[in-house]
Design a protein around this motif. Structure first.
Motif, mmCIF file in Angstrom:
data_model
loop_
_atom_site.group_PDB
_atom_site.id
_atom_site.type_symbol
_atom_site.label_atom_id
_atom_site.label_comp_id
_atom_site.label_asym_id
_atom_site.label_seq_id
_atom_site.Cartn_x
_atom_site.Cartn_y
_atom_site.Cartn_z
ATOM 1 N N TRP A 186 13.350 -10.009 103.372
ATOM 2 C CA TRP A 186 14.682 -9.714 102.857
ATOM 3 C C TRP A 186 14.764 -10.203 101.422
ATOM 4 O O TRP A 186 14.481 -11.365 101.127
ATOM 5 C CB TRP A 186 15.735 -10.410 103.710
ATOM 6 C CG TRP A 186 17.161 -10.163 103.333
ATOM 7 C CD1 TRP A 186 17.665 -9.144 102.589
ATOM 8 C CD2 TRP A 186 18.284 -10.974 103.708
ATOM 9 N NE1 TRP A 186 19.033 -9.250 102.471
ATOM 10 C CE2 TRP A 186 19.437 -10.363 103.151
ATOM 11 C CE3 TRP A 186 18.420 -12.144 104.461
ATOM 12 C CZ2 TRP A 186 20.712 -10.899 103.322
ATOM 13 C CZ3 TRP A 186 19.710 -12.668 104.628
ATOM 14 C CH2 TRP A 186 20.828 -12.049 104.069
ATOM 15 N N ALA A 187 15.142 -9.309 100.512
ATOM 16 C CA ALA A 187 15.377 -9.663 99.110
ATOM 17 C C ALA A 187 16.873 -9.774 98.916
ATOM 18 O O ALA A 187 17.610 -8.804 99.140
ATOM 19 C CB ALA A 187 14.788 -8.614 98.176
ATOM 20 N N ILE A 188 17.324 -10.957 98.467
ATOM 21 C CA ILE A 188 18.762 -11.179 98.408
ATOM 22 C C ILE A 188 19.104 -12.256 97.376
ATOM 23 O O ILE A 188 18.261 -13.075 97.012
ATOM 24 C CB ILE A 188 19.302 -11.567 99.814
ATOM 25 C CG1 ILE A 188 20.827 -11.580 99.851
ATOM 26 C CG2 ILE A 188 18.695 -12.899 100.260
ATOM 27 C CD1 ILE A 188 21.498 -10.258 99.551
ATOM 28 N N TRP A 189 20.340 -12.246 96.919
ATOM 29 C CA TRP A 189 20.842 -13.167 95.903
ATOM 30 C C TRP A 189 21.802 -14.172 96.557
ATOM 31 O O TRP A 189 22.234 -14.017 97.698
ATOM 32 C CB TRP A 189 21.564 -12.383 94.807
ATOM 33 C CG TRP A 189 22.675 -11.515 95.353
ATOM 34 C CD1 TRP A 189 23.964 -11.878 95.610
ATOM 35 C CD2 TRP A 189 22.574 -10.133 95.743
ATOM 36 N NE1 TRP A 189 24.682 -10.821 96.115
ATOM 37 C CE2 TRP A 189 23.851 -9.739 96.223
ATOM 38 C CE3 TRP A 189 21.532 -9.195 95.724
ATOM 39 C CZ2 TRP A 189 24.115 -8.445 96.675
ATOM 40 C CZ3 TRP A 189 21.798 -7.914 96.186
ATOM 41 C CH2 TRP A 189 23.076 -7.552 96.643
ATOM 42 N N ASP A 190 22.140 -15.186 95.793
ATOM 43 C CA ASP A 190 23.128 -16.168 96.249
ATOM 44 C C ASP A 190 24.537 -15.574 96.235
ATOM 45 O O ASP A 190 24.821 -14.706 95.402
ATOM 46 C CB ASP A 190 23.083 -17.411 95.340
ATOM 47 C CG ASP A 190 22.223 -18.531 95.906
ATOM 48 O OD1 ASP A 190 22.064 -18.577 97.142
ATOM 49 O OD2 ASP A 190 21.735 -19.344 95.131
ATOM 50 N N PRO A 191 25.404 -16.015 97.178
ATOM 51 C CA PRO A 191 25.215 -17.134 98.105
ATOM 52 C C PRO A 191 24.485 -16.779 99.389
ATOM 53 O O PRO A 191 24.166 -17.663 100.178
ATOM 54 C CB PRO A 191 26.650 -17.552 98.414
ATOM 55 C CG PRO A 191 27.416 -16.271 98.373
ATOM 56 C CD PRO A 191 26.800 -15.492 97.227
ATOM 57 N N THR A 270 27.926 -26.186 96.970
ATOM 58 C CA THR A 270 27.241 -27.182 96.146
ATOM 59 C C THR A 270 25.794 -26.792 95.915
ATOM 60 O O THR A 270 25.282 -26.883 94.783
ATOM 61 C CB THR A 270 27.308 -28.565 96.821
ATOM 62 O OG1 THR A 270 28.680 -28.954 96.945
ATOM 63 C CG2 THR A 270 26.569 -29.606 95.998
ATOM 64 N N GLU A 271 25.123 -26.313 96.963
ATOM 65 C CA GLU A 271 23.729 -25.891 96.817
ATOM 66 C C GLU A 271 23.615 -24.629 95.977
ATOM 67 O O GLU A 271 22.727 -24.508 95.127
ATOM 68 C CB GLU A 271 23.103 -25.669 98.187
ATOM 69 C CG GLU A 271 21.620 -25.360 98.133
ATOM 70 C CD GLU A 271 20.968 -25.303 99.504
ATOM 71 O OE1 GLU A 271 19.816 -24.803 99.585
ATOM 72 O OE2 GLU A 271 21.581 -25.754 100.493
ATOM 73 N N VAL A 272 24.512 -23.681 96.204
ATOM 74 C CA VAL A 272 24.505 -22.446 95.417
ATOM 75 C C VAL A 272 24.708 -22.762 93.940
ATOM 76 O O VAL A 272 23.992 -22.247 93.068
ATOM 77 C CB VAL A 272 25.606 -21.476 95.916
ATOM 78 C CG1 VAL A 272 25.788 -20.317 94.933
ATOM 79 C CG2 VAL A 272 25.255 -20.943 97.293
ATOM 80 N N ASN A 273 25.678 -23.624 93.641
ATOM 81 C CA ASN A 273 25.947 -23.965 92.244
ATOM 82 C C ASN A 273 24.793 -24.713 91.601
ATOM 83 O O ASN A 273 24.566 -24.604 90.385
ATOM 84 C CB ASN A 273 27.225 -24.800 92.147
ATOM 85 C CG ASN A 273 28.485 -23.959 92.235
ATOM 86 O OD1 ASN A 273 28.399 -22.745 92.373
ATOM 87 N ND2 ASN A 273 29.629 -24.583 92.175
ATOM 88 N N ALA A 274 24.054 -25.484 92.395
ATOM 89 C CA ALA A 274 22.889 -26.189 91.856
ATOM 90 C C ALA A 274 21.816 -25.213 91.398
ATOM 91 O O ALA A 274 21.017 -25.515 90.502
ATOM 92 C CB ALA A 274 22.320 -27.141 92.904
ATOM 93 N N ASN A 275 21.802 -24.019 91.996
ATOM 94 C CA ASN A 275 20.844 -22.986 91.612
ATOM 95 C C ASN A 275 21.409 -22.012 90.588
ATOM 96 O O ASN A 275 20.718 -21.091 90.157
ATOM 97 C CB ASN A 275 20.403 -22.185 92.844
ATOM 98 C CG ASN A 275 19.600 -23.011 93.825
ATOM 99 O OD1 ASN A 275 18.884 -23.928 93.426
ATOM 100 N ND2 ASN A 275 19.708 -22.694 95.109
ATOM 101 N N ALA A 276 22.680 -22.208 90.237
ATOM 102 C CA ALA A 276 23.341 -21.267 89.323
ATOM 103 C C ALA A 276 23.224 -21.743 87.881
ATOM 104 O O ALA A 276 22.948 -22.905 87.613
ATOM 105 C CB ALA A 276 24.812 -21.124 89.703
ATOM 106 N N GLY A 277 23.436 -20.810 86.970
ATOM 107 C CA GLY A 277 23.391 -21.137 85.547
ATOM 108 C C GLY A 277 24.772 -21.070 84.927
ATOM 109 O O GLY A 277 25.555 -20.177 85.250
ATOM 110 N N PHE A 278 25.071 -22.008 84.044
ATOM 111 C CA PHE A 278 26.359 -22.013 83.368
ATOM 112 C C PHE A 278 26.192 -21.968 81.848
ATOM 113 O O PHE A 278 27.122 -22.274 81.111
ATOM 114 C CB PHE A 278 27.165 -23.245 83.773
ATOM 115 C CG PHE A 278 27.628 -23.214 85.208
ATOM 116 C CD1 PHE A 278 28.771 -22.520 85.568
ATOM 117 C CD2 PHE A 278 26.895 -23.843 86.199
ATOM 118 C CE1 PHE A 278 29.196 -22.477 86.890
ATOM 119 C CE2 PHE A 278 27.313 -23.805 87.531
ATOM 120 C CZ PHE A 278 28.459 -23.123 87.871
#
Length: 321
Positions: A186-191, A270-278
Motif C-alpha cells: 500500500w502506497a499512502i501518505w500521512d495521516p 504528534t507522530e504525524v506532525n513529527a514527520n511533517a514539514g513546516f
C-alpha cells in the motif's frame, strides 16, 4: 525612511482607498475582505490560530476571511474561480489544475519531509524491496502523490508500472484492503500512513525521501491577485514562514490544535506532525525541476490529460534559490 516593502504596502493601501473597483474581479480580494483557504492541519491552521495575517493586513484596512476545505484540490478550485486568494496544496493537485488551465500561481514551496509518505507491506510479507513488487497487488489512489511515488520507485529499478498489479483505492478502502490482505502493498501518505503502521505490524519498503528528490507542496495564489497585489502575496508568504517557525518551536501546541480540529488522537497527530514539514522556502530550480518530473511522469502514465510546463504557472515575482 520607508523601506521598499513599506513603501509598496503604503502605495497598496492608498490605491485601496482610491479605487475600490480595481479589485472587484475574481481574485479572492473583494471589497475590504481578503479570503484565504485552509485545511485542518499544517501552516495555514497555525497562521489562522495565531492571527498572523490579521495582524499584517488590518493596518491596511483589509479584513481576513478564512474558508475551510476538506482537500487541497477543492481549495485549488476555489483559488481558480477567485473565491480564495491564497492557500496551499500538494504537488499533484497543482499539476492537474494547471493542465486544466486553472488560474493559480506557485508563489513559494514547502519541502516534503522524507517520512511523511511511503510504501508499506506487512511485516511477514516476502516482499523485501521494490523489485519484489513485480506481479504483486499494490493499492494506491490513482492520480495521487502515491501513484507518482509508486511509478518513481519502480523507475529506479528499471521497471514499468505495468510490472505490478495496480489496485485503485481511496485511503479508507485501501486501509480495509491492506488490513484484510487483499493487497500486498500500500502506497499512502500521512495521516493514513502513520495510522496504518500503528494498526498493523508493517515494514516500509520505500520512503518518499528515498525516491523523490526535492519534492514539495506549495503555497499558491490566484493569478489575478498575485499580479495585482505582489506586496500582499509577499506578506502572505512571510506570514506563512512566521507561522512555520512558531510551529517548529511549539510542536506540542500544534498537535493539540490539530487533534482538536480533526478529532484524531493526540498521540497520532504528534507522530504525524513529527514527520511533517513546516518550512517555507523560495521556489528553487531544484524544486521546480522535481515538480516538472512529476508532471512528465503523470502525463506518461496517462492520468494527466496533457503535458504541462510547470514554470509557466510560477509567479513572476517569486524568488529563486
Amino acid at each position: 525612511m520607508l523601506t521598499r516593502r513599506q513603501f509598496t504596502f503604503a502605495a497598496g493601501a492608498a490605491s485601496l482607498a482610491a479605487a475600490p473597483s480595481a479589485w472587484s474581479a475574481a481574485t479572492g480580494l473583494k471589497g475590504s475582505t481578503l479570503t484565504l483557504g485552509y485545511q485542518k492541519t499544517g501552516i495555514p491552521l497555525v497562521a489562522r490560530q495565531l492571527k498572523v495575517f490579521e495582524k499584517r493586513f488590518e493596518p491596511l484596512g483589509i479584513r481576513i476571511e478564512w474558508a475551510e476545505f476538506t482537500s487541497g484540490l477543492n481549495l485549488l478550485q476555489a483559488m481558480d474561480t477567485g473565491d480564495v486568494a491564497f492557500g496551499n496544496a500538494g504537488n499533484v493537485g497543482c499539476i492537474f489544475l494547471q493542465a486544466s488551465g486553472g488560474r493559480v500561481a506557485y508563489v513559494a514551496a514547502q519541502p516534503s519531509t522524507p517520512r511523511s509518505e511511503g510504501i508499506l507491506v506487512k511485516e511477514d510479507s516476502p516482499i523485501r524491496s521494490i523489485a519484489d513488487l513485480q506481479g504483486r497487488r499494490i493499492g494506491y489512489a490513482k492520480g495521487s502523490s502515491s501513484h507518482n511515488l509508486v511509478a518513481a520507485a519502480l523507475e529506479r529499478q528499471g521497471l514499468d508500472i505495468k510490472a505490478v498489479t495496480s489496485i485503485g483505492l481511496g485511503a479508507a478502502d485501501a486501509a480495509f484492503a491492506f488490513d484484510g490482505g487483499d493487497i500486498d502493498a500500500w502506497a499512502i501518505w500521512d495521516p493514513y500512513f502513520t495510522i496504518a503502521r500503528r494498526r498493523n505490524r508493517t515494514r516500509v519498503i520505500a520512503w518518499q525521501g528515498d525516491v523523490l528528490e526535492d519534492s514539495a507542496s506549495f503555497l499558491l495564489a490566484n493569478t489575478g491577485f498575485a499580479k495585482a497585489w505582489p506586496a500582499h502575496v509577499k506578506a502572505l508568504i512571510d506570514g506563512s514562514a512566521e507561522a512555520g517557525r512558531w510551529a517548529r518551536a511549539n510542536p506540542a501546541e500544534v498537535a493539540k490544535s490539530v487533534a482538536a480540529a480533526t478529532g484524531m488522537p493526540l498521540d497520532v497527530v504528534t507522530e504525524v506532525n513529527a514527520n511533517a514539514g513546516f518550512d517555507v522556502v523560495p521556489l528553487s530550480n531544484a524544486i521546480l525541476a522535481s515538480q516538472q518530473r512529476t508532471a512528465d511522469r503523470l502525463f506518461k502514465l496517462g492520468v494527466l490529460p496533457k503535458s504541462v510546463a510547470v514554470r509557466e504557472a510560477v509567479w513572476d515575482d517569486a524568488d529563486r534559490g
